[in-house]
Design a protein around this motif. Structure first.
Motif, PDB file in Angstrom:
ATOM      1  N   ILE A 123       0.828  -1.204   0.000  1.00 10.02           N
ATOM      2  CA  ILE A 123       0.000   0.000   0.000  1.00 10.02           C
ATOM      3  C   ILE A 123       0.866   1.260   0.000  1.00 10.02           C
ATOM      4  O   ILE A 123       0.627   2.191  -0.764  1.00 10.02           O
ATOM      5  CB  ILE A 123      -0.963   0.016   1.206  1.00 10.02           C
ATOM      6  N   PHE A 124       1.905   1.288   0.827  1.00  3.37           N
ATOM      7  CA  PHE A 124       2.749   2.481   0.892  1.00  3.37           C
ATOM      8  C   PHE A 124       3.547   2.703  -0.383  1.00  3.37           C
ATOM      9  O   PHE A 124       3.772   3.837  -0.795  1.00  3.37           O
ATOM     10  CB  PHE A 124       3.691   2.424   2.091  1.00  3.37           C
ATOM     11  N   LYS A 125       3.982   1.630  -1.040  1.00  3.92           N
ATOM     12  CA  LYS A 125       4.827   1.787  -2.222  1.00  3.92           C
ATOM     13  C   LYS A 125       4.058   1.787  -3.529  1.00  3.92           C
ATOM     14  O   LYS A 125       4.478   2.428  -4.494  1.00  3.92           O
ATOM     15  CB  LYS A 125       5.884   0.689  -2.248  1.00  3.92           C
ATOM     16  N   LYS A 126       2.937   1.056  -3.595  1.00  9.67           N
ATOM     17  CA  LYS A 126       2.217   0.924  -4.863  1.00  9.67           C
ATOM     18  C   LYS A 126       0.744   1.298  -4.782  1.00  9.67           C
ATOM     19  O   LYS A 126       0.016   1.144  -5.756  1.00  9.67           O
ATOM     20  CB  LYS A 126       2.306  -0.534  -5.358  1.00  9.67           C
ATOM     21  N   GLY A 127       0.266   1.765  -3.616  1.00 11.70           N
ATOM     22  CA  GLY A 127      -1.151   2.018  -3.417  1.00 11.70           C
ATOM     23  C   GLY A 127      -1.701   3.131  -4.284  1.00 11.70           C
ATOM     24  O   GLY A 127      -1.081   4.176  -4.445  1.00 11.70           O
ATOM     25  N   LYS A 128      -2.870   2.888  -4.842  1.00  7.33           N
ATOM     26  CA  LYS A 128      -3.554   3.874  -5.668  1.00  7.33           C
ATOM     27  C   LYS A 128      -4.997   3.971  -5.193  1.00  7.33           C
ATOM     28  O   LYS A 128      -5.538   3.055  -4.603  1.00  7.33           O
ATOM     29  CB  LYS A 128      -3.511   3.468  -7.131  1.00  7.33           C
ATOM     30  N   LEU A 129      -5.617   5.109  -5.485  1.00  3.65           N
ATOM     31  CA  LEU A 129      -6.973   5.387  -5.055  1.00  3.65           C
ATOM     32  C   LEU A 129      -7.744   5.994  -6.224  1.00  3.65           C
ATOM     33  O   LEU A 129      -7.195   6.787  -6.981  1.00  3.65           O
ATOM     34  CB  LEU A 129      -6.932   6.377  -3.887  1.00  3.65           C
ATOM     35  N   ILE A 163      -1.670   7.223  -3.622  1.00  2.92           N
ATOM     36  CA  ILE A 163      -2.118   7.696  -2.315  1.00  2.92           C
ATOM     37  C   ILE A 163      -1.076   8.661  -1.783  1.00  2.92           C
ATOM     38  O   ILE A 163       0.090   8.311  -1.646  1.00  2.92           O
ATOM     39  CB  ILE A 163      -2.330   6.521  -1.340  1.00  2.92           C
ATOM     40  N   GLN A 164      -1.507   9.895  -1.504  1.00  7.64           N
ATOM     41  CA  GLN A 164      -0.571  10.919  -1.064  1.00  7.64           C
ATOM     42  C   GLN A 164      -0.818  11.392   0.352  1.00  7.64           C
ATOM     43  O   GLN A 164       0.104  11.849   1.013  1.00  7.64           O
ATOM     44  CB  GLN A 164      -0.612  12.103  -2.024  1.00  7.64           C
ATOM     45  N   SER A 165      -2.069  11.299   0.819  1.00  8.10           N
ATOM     46  CA  SER A 165      -2.362  11.790   2.163  1.00  8.10           C
ATOM     47  C   SER A 165      -3.612  11.113   2.705  1.00  8.10           C
ATOM     48  O   SER A 165      -4.419  10.567   1.953  1.00  8.10           O
ATOM     49  CB  SER A 165      -2.562  13.302   2.155  1.00  8.10           C
ATOM     50  N   ASN A 166      -3.761  11.206   4.031  1.00  9.06           N
ATOM     51  CA  ASN A 166      -4.959  10.664   4.658  1.00  9.06           C
ATOM     52  C   ASN A 166      -6.190  11.497   4.316  1.00  9.06           C
ATOM     53  O   ASN A 166      -7.305  10.981   4.309  1.00  9.06           O
ATOM     54  CB  ASN A 166      -4.772  10.568   6.172  1.00  9.06           C
ATOM     55  N   THR A 167      -5.991  12.763   4.013  1.00 10.71           N
ATOM     56  CA  THR A 167      -7.104  13.617   3.602  1.00 10.71           C
ATOM     57  C   THR A 167      -7.698  13.104   2.292  1.00 10.71           C
ATOM     58  O   THR A 167      -8.921  13.055   2.130  1.00 10.71           O
ATOM     59  CB  THR A 167      -6.626  15.075   3.420  1.00 10.71           C
ATOM     60  N   MET A 168      -6.849  12.719   1.385  1.00 10.10           N
ATOM     61  CA  MET A 168      -7.282  12.158   0.108  1.00 10.10           C
ATOM     62  C   MET A 168      -8.095  10.885   0.333  1.00 10.10           C
ATOM     63  O   MET A 168      -9.132  10.673  -0.305  1.00 10.10           O
ATOM     64  CB  MET A 168      -6.039  11.868  -0.740  1.00 10.10           C
ATOM     65  N   ILE A 169      -7.644  10.040   1.258  1.00 11.66           N
ATOM     66  CA  ILE A 169      -8.336   8.793   1.574  1.00 11.66           C
ATOM     67  C   ILE A 169      -9.696   9.094   2.202  1.00 11.66           C
ATOM     68  O   ILE A 169     -10.709   8.485   1.836  1.00 11.66           O
ATOM     69  CB  ILE A 169      -7.478   7.919   2.512  1.00 11.66           C
ATOM     70  N   GLU A 170      -9.723  10.045   3.121  1.00 13.30           N
ATOM     71  CA  GLU A 170     -10.973  10.378   3.801  1.00 13.30           C
ATOM     72  C   GLU A 170     -12.009  10.932   2.831  1.00 13.30           C
ATOM     73  O   GLU A 170     -13.195  10.604   2.923  1.00 13.30           O
ATOM     74  CB  GLU A 170     -10.709  11.371   4.917  1.00 13.30           C
ATOM     75  N   ILE A 183     -10.604   6.246   6.867  1.00 10.58           N
ATOM     76  CA  ILE A 183     -10.135   7.633   6.884  1.00 10.58           C
ATOM     77  C   ILE A 183      -8.616   7.770   6.813  1.00 10.58           C
ATOM     78  O   ILE A 183      -8.114   8.877   6.747  1.00 10.58           O
ATOM     79  CB  ILE A 183     -10.656   8.364   8.137  1.00 10.58           C
ATOM     80  N   CYS A 184      -7.899   6.644   6.858  1.00 13.66           N
ATOM     81  CA  CYS A 184      -6.440   6.748   6.794  1.00 13.66           C
ATOM     82  C   CYS A 184      -5.846   5.486   6.143  1.00 13.66           C
ATOM     83  O   CYS A 184      -6.543   4.514   5.887  1.00 13.66           O
ATOM     84  CB  CYS A 184      -5.845   6.962   8.187  1.00 13.66           C
ATOM     85  N   THR A 185      -4.555   5.534   5.906  1.00 14.83           N
ATOM     86  CA  THR A 185      -3.864   4.427   5.268  1.00 14.83           C
ATOM     87  C   THR A 185      -3.962   3.148   6.097  1.00 14.83           C
ATOM     88  O   THR A 185      -4.150   2.068   5.542  1.00 14.83           O
ATOM     89  CB  THR A 185      -2.369   4.790   5.053  1.00 14.83           C
ATOM     90  N   GLU A 186      -3.852   3.272   7.413  1.00 12.41           N
ATOM     91  CA  GLU A 186      -3.943   2.087   8.272  1.00 12.41           C
ATOM     92  C   GLU A 186      -5.314   1.424   8.179  1.00 12.41           C
ATOM     93  O   GLU A 186      -5.420   0.206   8.279  1.00 12.41           O
ATOM     94  CB  GLU A 186      -3.613   2.444   9.724  1.00 12.41           C
ATOM     95  N   ASP A 187      -6.366   2.213   7.952  1.00 12.54           N
ATOM     96  CA  ASP A 187      -7.703   1.637   7.759  1.00 12.54           C
ATOM     97  C   ASP A 187      -7.761   0.807   6.470  1.00 12.54           C
ATOM     98  O   ASP A 187      -8.365  -0.261   6.434  1.00 12.54           O
ATOM     99  CB  ASP A 187      -8.770   2.729   7.716  1.00 12.54           C
ATOM    100  N   ILE A 188      -7.132   1.313   5.420  1.00 11.66           N
ATOM    101  CA  ILE A 188      -7.078   0.570   4.156  1.00 11.66           C
ATOM    102  C   ILE A 188      -6.315  -0.736   4.358  1.00 11.66           C
ATOM    103  O   ILE A 188      -6.754  -1.801   3.916  1.00 11.66           O
ATOM    104  CB  ILE A 188      -6.417   1.408   3.046  1.00 11.66           C
ATOM    105  N   ILE A 189      -5.171  -0.673   5.031  1.00 10.95           N
ATOM    106  CA  ILE A 189      -4.360  -1.862   5.272  1.00 10.95           C
ATOM    107  C   ILE A 189      -5.155  -2.888   6.075  1.00 10.95           C
ATOM    108  O   ILE A 189      -5.180  -4.074   5.740  1.00 10.95           O
ATOM    109  CB  ILE A 189      -3.043  -1.482   5.980  1.00 10.95           C
TER     110      ILE A 189
END
Length: 156
Positions: A63-69, A78-85, A94-100
């Motif tokens: 997710i950190f190296k290849k994750g896309k949204l 994926i650049q920020s948790n704001t983008m995810i939210e 709402i954050c990368t850890e939630d996706i993981i």
């Protein structure tokens, strides 16, 4: 992860690989391990794919190296948790850890048809063993179990 070329023995095998989003060489997909339909497909396309059970550390690295949204109809890194939210906030993510966590546990918001495949580079130092032999017989393809983590780390 698909490890052999686009040329397969039949169009039927190619269609099965497209159904699980393995269209091109070195494409990797996260899927539910307890899906009986997936198990049947893997048994048929086994000589063309490598699979196993990743650890949460491996999913995090992917997710950190290849994750896309999907944002406004386009796939973006994926650049920020704001983008995810903004994109997934209505699902409670709402954050990368939630996706993981959602991907690793195949939670209620995990849907196979929404998972995008990632193209990974070849492993560092290349393929060590024969591509036409199963992993259990000293080759590359087939079920690797927990050894899939080493392969993915070499590809990242």
């Amino acid at each position: 992860m698909r490890h052999r070329t686009r040329q397969t023995a039949s169009k039927h095998l190619e269609k099965l690989m497209q159904n699980i989003h393995l269209e091109t060489l070195h494409t990797a997909v996260l899927a539910k391990a307890n899906d009986p339909k997936l198990g049947a497909i893997l048994a048929i396309i086994e000589p063309y794919v490598i699979w196993g059970t990743p650890t949460i550390h491996t999913v995090r690295n992917l997710i950190f190296k290849k994750g896309k949204l999907l944002v406004n109809g386009k796939l973006e890194d994926i650049q920020s948790n704001t983008m995810i939210e903004e994109a997934l906030g209505d699902s409670g993510i709402i954050c990368t850890e939630d996706i993981i966590h959602e991907l690793f546990t195949a939670g209620e918001n995990f849907r196979q048809d929404q998972c995008d495949s990632e193209t990974l580079p070849s492993p560092r130092d290349g393929w060590k063993k024969k591509l036409n032999k199963s992993y259990q017989n000293g080759g590359e393809y087939g079920n690797r179990g927990n050894a899939i983590n080493e392969l993915i780390d070499q590809c990242l």
